[in-house]
Motif scaffolding. Sequence first.
Motif, PDB file in Angstrom:
ATOM      1  N   HIS A   4       0.856  -1.190   0.000  1.00 21.20           N
ATOM      2  CA  HIS A   4       0.000   0.000   0.000  1.00 21.20           C
ATOM      3  C   HIS A   4       0.885   1.231   0.000  1.00 21.20           C
ATOM      4  O   HIS A   4       2.100   1.156   0.166  1.00 21.20           O
ATOM      5  CB  HIS A   4      -0.924  -0.009   1.220  1.00 21.20           C
ATOM      6  CG  HIS A   4      -1.730  -1.278   1.319  1.00 21.20           C
ATOM      7  ND1 HIS A   4      -2.592  -1.677   0.338  1.00 21.20           N
ATOM      8  CD2 HIS A   4      -1.772  -2.236   2.291  1.00 21.20           C
ATOM      9  CE1 HIS A   4      -3.169  -2.821   0.687  1.00 21.20           C
ATOM     10  NE2 HIS A   4      -2.667  -3.184   1.885  1.00 21.20           N
ATOM     11  N   ALA A   6       3.087   3.952   0.907  1.00 28.16           N
ATOM     12  CA  ALA A   6       3.979   4.055   2.060  1.00 28.16           C
ATOM     13  C   ALA A   6       3.918   5.435   2.664  1.00 28.16           C
ATOM     14  O   ALA A   6       3.733   6.433   1.974  1.00 28.16           O
ATOM     15  CB  ALA A   6       5.409   3.716   1.641  1.00 28.16           C
ATOM     16  N   ILE A   7       4.069   5.465   3.990  1.00 28.32           N
ATOM     17  CA  ILE A   7       4.139   6.732   4.711  1.00 28.32           C
ATOM     18  C   ILE A   7       5.428   6.712   5.495  1.00 28.32           C
ATOM     19  O   ILE A   7       5.666   5.826   6.305  1.00 28.32           O
ATOM     20  CB  ILE A   7       2.930   6.920   5.638  1.00 28.32           C
ATOM     21  CG1 ILE A   7       1.631   6.915   4.830  1.00 28.32           C
ATOM     22  CG2 ILE A   7       3.041   8.181   6.461  1.00 28.32           C
ATOM     23  CD1 ILE A   7       0.393   7.057   5.666  1.00 28.32           C
ATOM     24  N   LEU A  12       4.735  10.604   9.016  1.00 32.72           N
ATOM     25  CA  LEU A  12       3.811   9.986   9.967  1.00 32.72           C
ATOM     26  C   LEU A  12       3.468  10.964  11.074  1.00 32.72           C
ATOM     27  O   LEU A  12       2.320  11.063  11.499  1.00 32.72           O
ATOM     28  CB  LEU A  12       4.434   8.721  10.559  1.00 32.72           C
ATOM     29  CG  LEU A  12       3.597   7.989  11.628  1.00 32.72           C
ATOM     30  CD1 LEU A  12       2.279   7.530  11.038  1.00 32.72           C
ATOM     31  CD2 LEU A  12       4.385   6.813  12.183  1.00 32.72           C
ATOM     32  N   ARG A  61       0.607  -1.227  11.107  1.00 34.91           N
ATOM     33  CA  ARG A  61       1.256  -2.095  10.133  1.00 34.91           C
ATOM     34  C   ARG A  61       2.237  -3.009  10.859  1.00 34.91           C
ATOM     35  O   ARG A  61       2.981  -2.562  11.738  1.00 34.91           O
ATOM     36  CB  ARG A  61       1.994  -1.237   9.079  1.00 34.91           C
ATOM     37  CG  ARG A  61       2.505  -2.029   7.896  1.00 34.91           C
ATOM     38  CD  ARG A  61       1.345  -2.611   7.135  1.00 34.91           C
ATOM     39  NE  ARG A  61       1.788  -3.419   6.002  1.00 34.91           N
ATOM     40  CZ  ARG A  61       1.048  -4.336   5.433  1.00 34.91           C
ATOM     41  NH1 ARG A  61      -0.183  -4.562   5.885  1.00 34.91           N
ATOM     42  NH2 ARG A  61       1.487  -5.022   4.407  1.00 34.91           N
ATOM     43  N   ARG A  94      -0.772   3.177   8.939  1.00 40.38           N
ATOM     44  CA  ARG A  94      -1.147   3.516   7.563  1.00 40.38           C
ATOM     45  C   ARG A  94      -2.630   3.828   7.498  1.00 40.38           C
ATOM     46  O   ARG A  94      -3.417   3.305   8.300  1.00 40.38           O
ATOM     47  CB  ARG A  94      -0.823   2.369   6.626  1.00 40.38           C
ATOM     48  CG  ARG A  94       0.684   2.171   6.433  1.00 40.38           C
ATOM     49  CD  ARG A  94       0.946   1.140   5.390  1.00 40.38           C
ATOM     50  NE  ARG A  94       2.379   0.986   5.128  1.00 40.38           N
ATOM     51  CZ  ARG A  94       2.895   0.121   4.281  1.00 40.38           C
ATOM     52  NH1 ARG A  94       2.090  -0.698   3.632  1.00 40.38           N
ATOM     53  NH2 ARG A  94       4.203   0.047   4.086  1.00 40.38           N
TER      54      ARG A  94
END
Length: 642
Positions: A4, A6-7, A12, A61, A94
Amino acid sequence: MPEHSAISVASLGDLVEEQGALPGFVVQRTDGLHVLRSRLDSPAAFLQFVNRVIDAGLYFRNLDYARFVELLYTETAREQGGDPADVFLASGMRPFDPERRALYHSLRADQNEASFLFEPIHALAGEFAHNERASGGRQRDGERTVLDIDEFIAYAWAEGVRYGIDVAAVCEGFELSKPEKRIVARSLPAQPGKDAEIRELAPGLHRNNAPRRMVSGRVDLRQFETRYPQVAASLRLVQKVPSKPGVDGRLISGEAIPALPAKDFELASLAGPGTQVKREKDVEFLVSSVCGFLSVDTQTNQFSVGDKIVSHEGVSTRTTGDLLLTGEVYEQHGEIQEQRIVRCRSITAHADVFGHVQSMGGIVHLKHNLVGGSASNEAGDIVVDGVASGATLSALNGCVTLRRADNCVILARRAEIGQATACTIVADELELDISEACAAASRWLHVRLSRSRREIDNVFLVRVPDLSAHTTQIATLQKRLETLLKAIAGQRERIAAMREEKELANYLRLAEKLRRKELTLRPEQEVSWRRLAGQVAPALKALAQLSQSVTEMDAEHGRISVNVGELIAERDALSAGIACSVEQMVDETRISMFLYRPADPPLSSLSSKELKARLRRTDAATRLLFAGAKGSFAWTYQSATS
């Protein structure tokens, strides 16, 4: 597992900042999120943090679910006082794409479990464009969509499933090739606590109902092996095993299921007389403080030790069998049933006695009735507060006290009876208030009222000893005394005559002076002294023999005199205190003098049937003193030597 968007860790913080800052117990590190347990005040604070994350549309996650549940529902390190080490929670957070959330739609849950319908999902063209752009590729039509465990946990949380997810089962379900409904979460049942217990330490605390094995090796089926355990002082009897608290369960909603509390008790509540509680290294013991018999009250479970045996269960074939007790005092609150034998020293029976009580010298106290059984005491008293009926009572060296006796055989040194009906009584002393159709023999007898019953009269025998043997023996010994006195006088006359002979008298006079050192012989006189001694030697020998004979006769006279005195004292004792009195007679009453020889077998040795017949029989040994139906009678024995 799909990739998915990405952060980064840097972005964050911006994402969380929109929803609120991270709490002080959560820190971001290069490998992800860590929980500082030393800063976590309570599980409630962590719960608030998780709710805030899920409500913000995020999910964790690479979540460590076991740690996650532990932080939610276990006391913190600060509360436990345990290890405050940091724990890894997840690699990051996420956003939970609504299109992805829509894939998890078939969760069904109640309080105890949750199920989920697993089925293969194939994507259509244009679906999940955001994810495809993030991955740099394009998903083909008909390609199977891969579900994610982290997303599932976040979805289940939002649906109220906040505990008990079987991560392995969920991941296995994602791989199924055909639809199948499976349980994905279960509640945790509460584990009840363990009640406090008593652990027995001393051997023989339990009664052993096995038949008693005798010394010969044979088994006595009438007795049990152990009925009343005996313990020494300072003996550990039992130990208290402390209770253990239960473990709370957990519903899948996260709510606690309280465990049933363990039952506890104070060991002191079990400590009765003769016991005490001692604590050693945080362990409690119940210890005997005295030597004695151990008893446990079945109502209160209280332990007690004492020299008295107390029983509430009665004496029967089922409960105790026959009893042979070594304690000083036995207290029985239950019935003593027919044919059961209780041998003891002192006994107090609070219920009816139908069996046989045998005492070795204490006191037998029956507070209720004695029916059809027997009570005997070798060297003590018997007391019956109730009614004695069809029973045998024997206290040849003690007193029998009865309120009422019906058809009983009573043998005693002394008997005190309120009302006796159809009884057979033998006693040295008899105090009888009301006598009905009784046969009694006694040295001293007092009756207040005498009456018949069913035309059977009262028969009273005054036991008078036959002293003819004593009289003959005393006369023989006295005649021997007279003979000895004459012989002693004759011998003493002969001794006096010999002492008056001239030569012997001179020798004896000189010998006495020499013995007292009033006279000393010169050498020439010693020859004459020896010559004189030789001349009187035969006379001295005869004189010594006469003196020895007198001494022996004096000793015999003394012994015979003592024997005569003892015989006279025995004769007087046998004839003293013999009397009979009846205050009132309203029916036929017969009073006789019963002459017996002291050497004869006692009346108490006869069987009940033989004794009854003997007391009512008229023969040469009986002499009628009174027979009538009215009036009173009083008589005192006067011996011929009085």
